[in-house]
Every structure is written in C-alpha cells, then in structure tokens.
Scaffold this motif. Structure first.
Motif, PDB file in Angstrom:
ATOM      1  N   ILE A 135      -2.711  24.562  37.849  1.00  0.00           N
ATOM      2  CA  ILE A 135      -1.593  24.199  38.729  1.00  0.00           C
ATOM      3  C   ILE A 135      -1.688  22.733  39.098  1.00  0.00           C
ATOM      4  O   ILE A 135      -0.685  22.005  39.114  1.00  0.00           O
ATOM      5  N   ALA A 136      -2.923  22.268  39.369  1.00  0.00           N
ATOM      6  CA  ALA A 136      -3.120  20.863  39.738  1.00  0.00           C
ATOM      7  C   ALA A 136      -2.716  19.925  38.603  1.00  0.00           C
ATOM      8  O   ALA A 136      -2.160  18.848  38.845  1.00  0.00           O
ATOM      9  N   LYS A 137      -2.992  20.309  37.361  1.00  0.00           N
ATOM     10  CA  LYS A 137      -2.592  19.474  36.219  1.00  0.00           C
ATOM     11  C   LYS A 137      -1.076  19.317  36.158  1.00  0.00           C
ATOM     12  O   LYS A 137      -0.556  18.221  35.916  1.00  0.00           O
ATOM     13  N   ALA A 138      -0.356  20.420  36.390  1.00  0.00           N
ATOM     14  CA  ALA A 138       1.111  20.347  36.381  1.00  0.00           C
ATOM     15  C   ALA A 138       1.617  19.507  37.549  1.00  0.00           C
ATOM     16  O   ALA A 138       2.528  18.688  37.391  1.00  0.00           O
ATOM     17  N   ILE A 139       1.027  19.677  38.726  1.00  0.00           N
ATOM     18  CA  ILE A 139       1.470  18.933  39.903  1.00  0.00           C
ATOM     19  C   ILE A 139       1.164  17.445  39.735  1.00  0.00           C
ATOM     20  O   ILE A 139       1.938  16.584  40.171  1.00  0.00           O
ATOM     21  N   LYS A 140       0.030  17.125  39.087  1.00  0.00           N
ATOM     22  CA  LYS A 140      -0.288  15.718  38.821  1.00  0.00           C
ATOM     23  C   LYS A 140       0.781  15.097  37.925  1.00  0.00           C
ATOM     24  O   LYS A 140       1.236  13.962  38.147  1.00  0.00           O
ATOM     25  N   PHE A 141       1.210  15.840  36.920  1.00  0.00           N
ATOM     26  CA  PHE A 141       2.264  15.361  36.019  1.00  0.00           C
ATOM     27  C   PHE A 141       3.562  15.123  36.798  1.00  0.00           C
ATOM     28  O   PHE A 141       4.218  14.087  36.643  1.00  0.00           O
ATOM     29  N   LEU A 142       3.926  16.082  37.666  1.00  0.00           N
ATOM     30  CA  LEU A 142       5.150  15.931  38.465  1.00  0.00           C
ATOM     31  C   LEU A 142       5.017  14.791  39.470  1.00  0.00           C
ATOM     32  O   LEU A 142       5.960  14.019  39.689  1.00  0.00           O
ATOM     33  N   TYR A 143       3.833  14.678  40.078  1.00  0.00           N
ATOM     34  CA  TYR A 143       3.599  13.630  41.082  1.00  0.00           C
ATOM     35  C   TYR A 143       3.758  12.251  40.456  1.00  0.00           C
ATOM     36  O   TYR A 143       4.349  11.341  41.058  1.00  0.00           O
TER      37      TYR A 143
END
Length: 516
Positions: A145-153
C-alpha cells in the motif's frame, strides 16, 4: 391498465464475453469478462499509450478482465462527476500496486470501464477469512500500500477513500499482490490543501475531515493506520452502535487504544501510534512514513540491525548477563522471522530460516540456564506469612503498629500476594505486594516508636524481596511466551510451504503472475 416497465438492458461490449457478476456499487455493477477471440480494437477514448517494456510492471494484455458497467440513466450530477474524475485519474496512473484501467467505452445504455481483474477478492474479505492477521502477514500488505501511495504522493494525488474494500488481491493464495482501486473521490493536491468537503468512508475517515477544518493529503495516512489496525486485531479501532456515536468517537481527543498485550513488534506499534494521531500536525509525515522501518523494504539494513542485536546478545551472554542476553536474542529472532515472508531471495531466506531454527534452540538453552538463578526457596520465600496480626511480635501486636487503620489492609494485600505467588500468578502477586508495601511505607514514615518502626521496616524488606522474585518469574514467563510465538510463526511458515524449494518456486510463480 398497468404501466409498462421497460426491461433492464443487458450489458454488452464488443470484444468481450461477460461472465459472473463480481459485485455492485452505488453507481455500477462489475462483471468478470473474457477477451473475445478476435483482437480488441482500442477506440480513441481508450487509455494513453501503454508503458514501454522497460517499465517494471509492463506485461502482455490479460485474457480476463473486470468490467464496471454504469447505467447512464442512473447517473446524477454527483455520480457523473465521480465517474469522470475516476476515468481521468486512471488514465494518468500506471503502477504495479494500482488497479489498471485498460479501456473505457459507452453505448446508449452503459458506460464501460475495463479494469484489471484481481482473483483474490478484496482485503476486507481476506481479513474476515483469517479473523485477524499476524504482523508478519500484515506487514507486506502495508508495504505494498505504501508503494502505491508513494507513487500517488509523487504525482500530488490523494486517494481519499482508502479502506480494505478498495484494496484488491491478485490471488487468495500465499504472497498476493495488492492493488488499490476506486479513485472516484481521489483528488489532485493544490498547494498542499484539499479543501473542506467530506469525502471517503466514515469508518476510515480522518478526524479533520469531520471537524470542518481544512485538511491535506495526510488523511490517507490516517486511513492506512485504520487498515493496519483492522489487519492486526480483526476490527477497526472504533466500534459504535450509531453513526452519530461513530462521528463523535472519531472526532474525540481520546488517544487510540492499542492493546498493551498485543503481539506486535516495537516498530509496528510505533507506526500504528504515529499513523493514528488525531491531530494531523502530530501525525507521521509522508517522508517519515516511507522511511519507517516497518514500511521500508530495505532487507539488507534490517538484517544488519538483526545481526547487531544477535551480537549484542552474545556479548551479554559472555559477560554473564543471561537475562539481557535472552531478551536481545529474542528481539533478533523476531527480526529475522519477520523477513521470511518478504525476502525475495530464496538462498538468503533459507539461511535466515536456519538462523531462526538454531536461534530458538539457543534461546531455550539460555532460558534453562537462567532458571537456577531465578529458582526460589518456596518454603522460605513464598510460603504464606505465619505471623498473625493478633500475635505479639517483640511484645507488640501488629494491629497496634500504627494508629492508621490502613495498616491491616496493607498486611492483607501482602498476604493475598503470597496466595497468588503460590498459585504461580506472579504478575497479580506483584500488584498485591506493591500495594501492601505502599501502605506499610506510609505507616512507617509517620511512626515515632522505634521498635514499631523497625518491625514495619523488616516486613517491608521481606515483601520487597518476594515482589522482586515474582517480578523475575513474571519476566521469565514473558520470555517463554515470546519464544513460543517465534516457534509458532516458524511452524506457520512451514505450513505455508515456505520451508522447501517447491514452496519457494510456487511463491515465485505466484508473485510474477499478477493477472492470468
């Protein structure tokens, strides 16, 4: 004459064969679909050019899809805006942990969004099937989830509706890949602010959204904290009977209760506490979240920390401090064991597993060596006090030791401590002893008769010794529980099929087959 009811048209999209219904939302129904045998022609409305083969998540088009069918007649201004927003964002974002949109089309009845199919259902279903997840299972989920949120961030996008139902799994087997979906309320960040409108799902909504204050993208971090909490404990941190009670509970200033006896590591507890800060200014920031040791996927540095803990344990053992040696060894084993589910290198995983198995044996040997140092002469140290409060000691009745009526109550608390100690309920015994000793100390400080003062002093010293011994036994039992936890986790890994080459090959195949 009865009014005529027009039949609901059946969704149909050229190039796809529809199958079972996967689910239905507020403004769309999702079907499983297969690609037709003839090549699918992409219209001009389709997604932009696919990533080049150099991108790590690029792969051939799948044969199975999830197609969201939205009834055009059922759309109002709000749902139409949500739909347009979701399509607009999904055209821009391609990531291995985000559900991919391959195409969208429309006819006179429906708008069709052709999505990546995830065979494992959603995270909510997965949690319910397991009741709750051990930390070693929850951690890889949070990392993805953190990897996806990092991409969105990095693209200045906030999801705004993170919840287990919006996190899909590629498989229900071991080591699924997680995919975040449903970007209907997601927003581009403007000047680090998102506004004041209420967005998302109440149970996972950050307090600042409900407080009519301006909020920023850190609302996603709160939602991740709620998801992690639900993974670990099988329920969200809030359980309320009414919506109003839920709103008030989320908006309250009370800290989130994380069970003190939860079987989670220090890193996990620290991250959970920092994510679930009601005040967004005190909540962990994105940069710190991505670097947090529970989230960071740098295996080498984490192994180095585990190796350091092990070396410290060996040093304490050589110095004769067996208690600290065992504590550090258990911490090292816990670190090693947590890697077995996330380490992608089979050779290193086998080496770590051997180290865990050998370390368990060493920890149990240390525990056996500690027992003589902790052994108590039960008859002398833990036997019930033989002195009656009505029997004179040095010519003084114990009930006459002080004018304070609490002395008798303090004595009885220590007597109850003796009972618990002989029942091997060492923590309860410590509590009783400490309460009784506190009452006796108060009496001794106000006592002017030196003989009485001396008797109270000797009684306090005796019960202090018992309390200290019970505390050592209680600590020893805690160490036993920790060793057993590591043994159970190691047994679980064997059952999961990670203890042999065949199981590792199966995991590698499943890890690379994201969509079949």
């Amino acid at each position: 004459m009865a009014s005529r009811v027009d039949p609901i048209p059946i969704p149909h999209l050229k190039g796809y064969v529809f199958g079972e219904k996967l689910g239905a939302g507020s403004y769309g129904t999702v079907y499983k679909a297969k690609a037709a045998s003839t090549p699918i022609q992409r219209p001009s409305s389709a997604t932009p050019q696919r990533p080049s083969s150099a991108t790590p998540f690029s792969r051939p088009l799948p044969s199975t899809y999830a197609i969201k069918c939205i009834d055009r007649k059922g759309l109002n201004n709000t749902t139409r805006d949500l739909l347009v927003n979701e399509i607009r964002l999904l055209k821009q974002i391609k990531h291995e942990n985000i559900v991919e949109m391959y195409d969208f089309q429309y006819d006179e009845n429906y708008i069709y969004i052709v999505m990546e199919y995830c065979a494992g259902g959603d995270l909510s279903m997965f949690i319910r099937s397991k009741d709750q997840l051990p930390e070693r299972r929850a951690r890889p989920f949070v990392q993805q989830i953190a990897k996806a949120i990092k991409f969105l961030y990095d693209k200045h996008i906030a999801h705004m509706d993170l919840k287990p139902e919006n996190v899909l799994l590629t498989t229900s087997e071991v080591n699924p890949t997680l995919k975040i979906g449903d970007f209907g309320v997601a927003q581009h960040i403007s000047k680090n602010r998102l506004g004041t409108t209420i967005r998302g799902t109440l149970l996972y909504m950050a307090p600042e959204i409900l407080s009519s204050t301006t909020y920023d993208a850190r609302v996603d971090l709160w939602s991740i904290g709620v998801i992690l909490y639900e993974c670990l404990f099988g329920r969200p941190p809030f359980v309320c009977l009414t919506v109003q009670d839920l709103v008030e509970t989320i908006k309250s200033n009370e800290p989130i209760d994380i069970p003190a006896d939860a079987r989670i590591t220090t890193d996990c507890r620290d991250l959970l506490t920092r994510l679930l800060q009601r005040d967004p200014t005190k909540r962990i920031r994105f940069e710190a979240f991505f670097r947090h040791p529970f989230v960071a996927n740098d295996i080498s540095s984490q192994l180095a920390r585990a190796d350091e803990l092990l070396q410290t344990a060996i040093a304490f053992e050589q110095a004769g401090n067996l208690n600290k040696a065992l504590k550090h060894r258990i911490c090292a084993l816990d670190e090693y064991a947590s890697f077995l589910k996330i380490d992608p290198i089979p050779e290193r995983r086998r080496a770590i597993r051997r180290k865990v198995q050998e370390g368990i044996i060493e920890a149990e040997n240390l525990k056996r060596r500690m027992h003589p140092a902790l052994a108590l002469e039960t008859s002398a140290v833990l036997k019930p006090q033989t002195v009656s409060p009505t029997v004179p000691v040095n010519g003084i009745n114990l009930l006459e030791l002080s004018n304070d009526p609490n002395v008798d109550a303090a004595y009885k608390r220590c007597q109850q401590g003796n009972v618990f100690a002989n029942q091997r309920k060492y923590r309860q015994a410590c509590e009783e002893y400490e309460s009784g000793i506190s009452g006796m100390l108060t009496a001794m400080q106000s006592e002017t008769n030196l003989t009485k003062k001396k008797i109270l002093h000797d009684m306090i010293s005796s019960y202090l010794t018992k309390a200290e011994n019970c505390k050592k036994y209680a600590e020893s039992e805690t160490l036993d529980l920790q060793i057993n936890k590591i043994k159970e986790d190691n047994a679980d890994l064997t059952l999961d099929g990670t203890n042999d080459d065949l199981g590792e090959k199966q995991q590698q195949q499943q890890g690379h087959c994201l969509v079949q």
